[in-house]
Design an enzyme around this catalytic site. Structure first.
Site, PDB file in Angstrom:
ATOM      1  N   GLN A  98      33.756  44.901  43.948  1.00  0.00           N
ATOM      2  CA  GLN A  98      34.774  45.031  42.906  1.00  0.00           C
ATOM      3  C   GLN A  98      35.378  43.692  42.526  1.00  0.00           C
ATOM      4  O   GLN A  98      35.219  42.673  43.215  1.00  0.00           O
ATOM      5  CB  GLN A  98      35.879  45.975  43.373  1.00  0.00           C
ATOM      6  N   HIS A 100      39.108  42.215  40.191  1.00  0.00           N
ATOM      7  CA  HIS A 100      40.369  42.577  39.567  1.00  0.00           C
ATOM      8  C   HIS A 100      40.621  41.674  38.353  1.00  0.00           C
ATOM      9  O   HIS A 100      40.291  40.492  38.377  1.00  0.00           O
ATOM     10  CB  HIS A 100      41.518  42.459  40.566  1.00  0.00           C
ATOM     11  N   GLU A 135      45.411  39.651  45.458  1.00  0.00           N
ATOM     12  CA  GLU A 135      45.678  40.267  46.751  1.00  0.00           C
ATOM     13  C   GLU A 135      45.321  39.327  47.895  1.00  0.00           C
ATOM     14  O   GLU A 135      44.712  38.272  47.690  1.00  0.00           O
ATOM     15  CB  GLU A 135      44.893  41.573  46.899  1.00  0.00           C
ATOM     16  N   HIS A 272      34.323  40.850  45.344  1.00  0.00           N
ATOM     17  CA  HIS A 272      34.475  41.006  46.786  1.00  0.00           C
ATOM     18  C   HIS A 272      34.224  42.441  47.202  1.00  0.00           C
ATOM     19  O   HIS A 272      34.190  43.355  46.377  1.00  0.00           O
ATOM     20  CB  HIS A 272      35.878  40.572  47.235  1.00  0.00           C
ATOM     21  N   ARG A 291      34.538  48.038  39.140  1.00  0.00           N
ATOM     22  CA  ARG A 291      33.542  48.136  40.204  1.00  0.00           C
ATOM     23  C   ARG A 291      32.208  47.569  39.750  1.00  0.00           C
ATOM     24  O   ARG A 291      31.846  47.666  38.589  1.00  0.00           O
ATOM     25  CB  ARG A 291      33.401  49.587  40.662  1.00  0.00           C
TER      26      ARG A 291
END
Length: 419
Positions: A98, A100, A135, A272, A291
């Site tokens: 995936q 972001h 994140e 990642h 994804r």
């Protein structure tokens, strides 16, 4: 200060034992993938508020007085919402490959899908909200992951090793290996990686067939050294997702093994996948995920290609800093959050929480009490709390009579103290 109850997400890849064992609570009997600690509208923590301990979703508590709970600086920068989300994550099986989006991509994509009338819960929805999702993950056990593109030259060496094993066995290597080697030989590293990635993600039957042949060769005893982690990952991923393009895409990525206490951060565009392990994950408060394989869920290839950063990167390790107040802090280059690790031995004095705006605290070992000029709160192992900005400063003490080592984590914004 408010003690909070948190929502456990039961995604199929979750461990059935790890979160329960960490927090000293009974197992649910099913997969326990993520414990969400925060105010995200999909699964907000619930605070006990008022004299009668009335349960109130944390997002509703914050909405009632954003300036008090979040602080003026946080509201000015991020709006009247908690800007971060903390999780305890326990992966027994690989998560999807995936990426972001950036903040600009998230805002544009969310508005575009709203304008197109895509239902909020539609399976083909890319953008669940208008926020980005940088994140970090701090390992609590040995933690395995894929994280960002390695330099094409290194991947070519790995693929040449695989092709050579076919030659040694007197077998014909899949033509796709030679094509990828040519793709990755291009002079522009970013373009070379994009070409190879796009070939794999869009390759259909040819990629599925080549994946099966490579995995079979590795299973049959082809030497894995000196690429054992990468090639063993190909075998294990293909067992779970046979023929999936993500299996060979994994060979384009850094394969990392974190030891307990080590951390990495993941900016927008970083491809990642978490493979196995238990950790504390912190992110901007968003659920936007694009994804790229290793999943039965929707994969939007054109949008994925627009979102990925194809430049090779070193593994983005994140070291802690320790200051004169004995605060051990992980500060990624994101304004939304920072993570504090609080370890108190038998003779340790109190440690102040490095709080800038609101904070959440979770205890994973021992018993603590929190004290501020306005009150105190006791938390046992597995307990957690929300600390409004107006409550600061807050100190963490070992609970009286406690003989266990204490380990707790606190999350606050990444804004400078005083903001």
């Amino acid at each position: 200060m408010y003690e909070i109850e948190n929502v456990l997400r039961d995604y199929a890849w979750g461990s059935t034992t790890a979160i329960a064992a960490l927090l000293g609570r009974p197992e649910s009997g099913g997969p326990e993938a993520e414990l969400w600690i925060g105010a995200h509208a999909d699964s907000p923590s619930v605070a006990r508020s008022g004299r009668n301990g009335t349960p109130t979703p944390l997002n509703e508590l914050i909405d009632a007085d954003p300036a008090h709970h979040l602080g003026a600086g946080s509201v000015a920068r991020f709006g009247p919402r908690l800007p971060f989300l903390a999780k305890i994550l326990a992966a027994a099986q690989p998560l999807s490959l995936q990426v972001h989006p950036s903040l600009e991509q998230a805002r544009a994509g969310f508005a575009r899908e709203n304008d197109a009338g895509v239902p909020a819960n539609a399976a083909n929805r890319n953008y669940r909200d208008d926020n980005h999702k940088p994140e970090m993950i701090l390992a609590l056990t040995p933690f395995e992951a894929l994280c960002g593109f390695r330099p094409p030259k290194q991947t070519r060496q790995l693929l040449q090793h695989v092709a050579g094993r076919f030659d040694q066995a007197g077998r014909t290597a899949p033509a796709l290996l030679g094509t990828l080697l040519a793709d990755l030989a291009g002079p522009d590293e970013g373009q070379a990686l994009r070409t190879a990635f796009e070939r794999l993600i869009s390759g259909g039957g040819e990629v599925a067939e080549a994946t099966a042949v490579v995995a079979a060769a590795l299973i049959s005893g082809a030497p894995l050294e000196p690429y054992r982690p990468e090639l063993a990952t190909v075998v294990s991923l293909n067992e779970k997702y046979p023929g999936d393009p993500g299996v060979l895409i994994s060979l384009l990525l850094n394969r990392i093994s974190l030891q307990p206490g080590e951390a990495v951060y993941l900016p927008a565009g970083n491809v990642h996948a978490y493979l196995h392990g238990l950790g504390v994950e912190v992110m901007a408060s968003s659920d936007n995920v694009l994804r790229g394989g290793l999943t039965p869920k929707f994969v939007d290839v054109p949008e994925l290609l627009r979102t990925i950063d194809f430049q090779p990167v070193a593994v983005p390790m994140l070291a802690a800093t320790r200051n004169g107040l004995d605060q051990e802090i992980f500060s990624p280059p994101f304004a939304e959050f920072s993570l504090q690790r609080i370890a108190l031995g038998p003779d340790a004095g109190p440690v102040p929480i490095a709080q800038s705006g609101a904070a959440v605290v979770v205890v994973v070992a021992g018993d603590i009490y929190l004290d501020s000029p306005k009150g105190d709160l006791h938390l046992s192992r597995g307990g957690s709390a929300f600390l409004p900005a107006a409550e600061a400063p807050v100190n963490v003490h070992r609970a009286a009579g406690s003989t266990e080592e204490v380990l707790a984590f606190a999350v606050t914004t990444g804004l400078p103290a005083g903001d």
